[in-house]
Design an enzyme around this catalytic site. Structure first.
Site, short mmCIF file in Angstrom:
data_model
loop_
_atom_site.label_atom_id
_atom_site.label_comp_id
_atom_site.label_asym_id
_atom_site.label_seq_id
_atom_site.Cartn_x
_atom_site.Cartn_y
_atom_site.Cartn_z
N LYS A 146 37.11 32.60 39.78
CA LYS A 146 37.26 32.11 38.42
C LYS A 146 36.04 31.28 38.01
CE LYS A 146 41.23 33.92 37.44
NZ LYS A 146 41.32 35.04 36.48
N ASP A 170 35.17 36.29 37.20
CA ASP A 170 36.01 36.46 36.01
C ASP A 170 35.96 35.19 35.16
OD1 ASP A 170 37.87 37.15 34.14
OD2 ASP A 170 39.59 37.08 35.49
N GLU A 202 33.46 40.12 35.03
CA GLU A 202 34.71 40.43 34.36
C GLU A 202 34.91 39.55 33.12
OE1 GLU A 202 39.51 40.98 35.28
OE2 GLU A 202 38.07 40.76 36.93
N ASP A 254 39.17 42.98 30.44
CA ASP A 254 40.60 42.73 30.66
C ASP A 254 41.25 42.27 29.36
OD1 ASP A 254 43.08 41.62 31.28
OD2 ASP A 254 42.42 40.62 33.09
N LYS A 256 46.97 45.31 31.49
CA LYS A 256 48.11 44.41 31.72
C LYS A 256 49.34 44.98 31.01
CE LYS A 256 45.81 41.26 34.04
NZ LYS A 256 45.21 40.08 33.45
#
Length: 370
Positions: free
Chosen positions: A165, A193, A218, A241, A265
């Site tokens: 992260k 990400d 990401e 995403d 998702k």
């Protein structure tokens, strides 16, 4: 066959390892799940689940799902649960937008239909592609030393894929990424990400300073065009995403060449059936694909496993075992996890045996009049 009874539950699912931390102080200490069961007049029950990660990650929140499910449910009584696409269109007619509200209902329909046909859900989704899918684990946002220590622990447990992260202060995140890369074995697959946390300026700063690290970038920025501007300036693969909410987004990403891979998702897209449609198109367009969700326990993870293992192996990135994140257990026969790989449960539909007594009192219970 018709839907004769609908029940819905709200269930808090605390995390085993404490708060889940992202950049900019965003954190949650539990999933807040909405779980739906649909029972047919033949006595078959299908289950669905959606669980947002706090109120900061997606345009979704559990109280909204609770209210929305109560609005939609009366329209479903007496309908054929096997007509999944038809029910999806009906939900879109009677309740505009808010795909996360419909996700658990659609999942329950898919589960019920597959159980009625006596086949595992993976068969409905295109057929099984391999026995297991490789898992990744998350290195949550924290101090440089804490993130490096967590990354060492994860890879020491046998995991070869980690998501790091970032998305906060750029200079600090450059240090974090470098420390994690130094802490893990050579060949570890690293995803950095940012969860849409940066401007293009910041994302390019990070990318330029981290060129020596082998990673996949990401969702650095909020929009497709912002991510595209970063992609043009970096030499790393990019996965999007948060930008993928439906067909129009997927086509825009493909047309613009904005990414190499997509994370789909389930609740963001509106359920298993719509996710399957986007997944199949993404595969045909040449994307690498991850199928997961915003959270959940055994029900949601089982759906993720079936969708992952019906994705062609050559186009599949990885998966995540959310049911291992939480302290509550809502079903027997969960998706089996061995080391760094996950399979699908045996049996029809999702293959799990939900334990209703662990879900508490339903906030909604409707039955068709005889």
């Amino acid at each position: 066959m018709c839907i004769s009874t609908i029940r819905a539950y709200r269930l808090r699912q605390p995390f085993v390892e404490g708060p889940y931390k992202m950049s900019k102080g965003r954190a949650a200490d539990a999933f807040d799940a909405v779980i739906v069961s649909l029972t047919s007049d033949t006595g078959i029950t299908g289950w669905g689940e959606m669980a947002p990660l706090g109120t900061f990650y997606s345009a979704a929140f559990a109280a909204g799902a609770e209210a929305g499910v109560a609005e939609i449910a009366p329209h479903l009584l007496g309908r054929d649960p096997q007509a999944v696409a038809q029910l999806g269109r009906l939900m879109d007619v009677v309740f505009k937008g808010h795909p996360y509200v419909k996700s658990a209902i659609d999942m329950a329909c898919c589960d019920l239909a597959a159980r009625a046909a006596q086949v595992p859900l993976v068969t409905f989704l295109g057929g099984r592609e391999g026995e297991t899918v490789e898992l990744y684990k998350v290195v949550t946002h924290g101090s440089v030393d804490a993130m490096a220590k967590l990354a060492r622990r994860i890879t020491g447990e046998g995991f070869n894929r980690i998501q790091v992260k970032v998305g906060g202060d750029v200079r600090s995140d450059i240090e974090r990424a470098a420390a994690v890369a130094d802490a893990v074995p050579k060949g570890t697959v690293i995803f950095c990400d940012a969860n849409a946390g940066w401007t293009p300026f910041q994302a390019r700063q990070f990318a330029d300073a981290s060129r020596a690290i082998d990673y996949v970038f990401e969702q650095p920025c909020p929009t497709i065009d912002e991510c595209l501007s970063v992609r043009r300036a970096v030499d790393k693969p990019m996965v999007l995403d948060e930008s993928v909410t439906g067909l129009e987004d997927l086509l825009a990403i493909h047309h613009k060449g904005a990414a190499d891979g997509l994370t789909l998702k389930i609740s963001r897209i509106g359920g298993v059936s719509k996710t399957r449609s986007l997944r199949d198109l993404a595969v045909d367009l040449g994307f690498m694909v991850t199928v997961e969700d915003t959270g959940g326990a055994e029900i949601d993870t089982a759906a993720m496993a079936h969708l992952s293992l019906s994705t062609p192996e050559e186009r599949r990135l990885h998966a995540i075992a959310f049911h291992e994140w939480v302290t509550v257990k809502t079903a027997k026969s969960p998706p089996p996890v061995k080391g760094n790989r996950m399979g699908i449960p045996d049996g029809p539909g999702l293959g799990i045996d939900v334990l209703p007594e662990r879900l508490g009192k339903p906030f909604l219970e409707l039955s068709e009049r005889p």
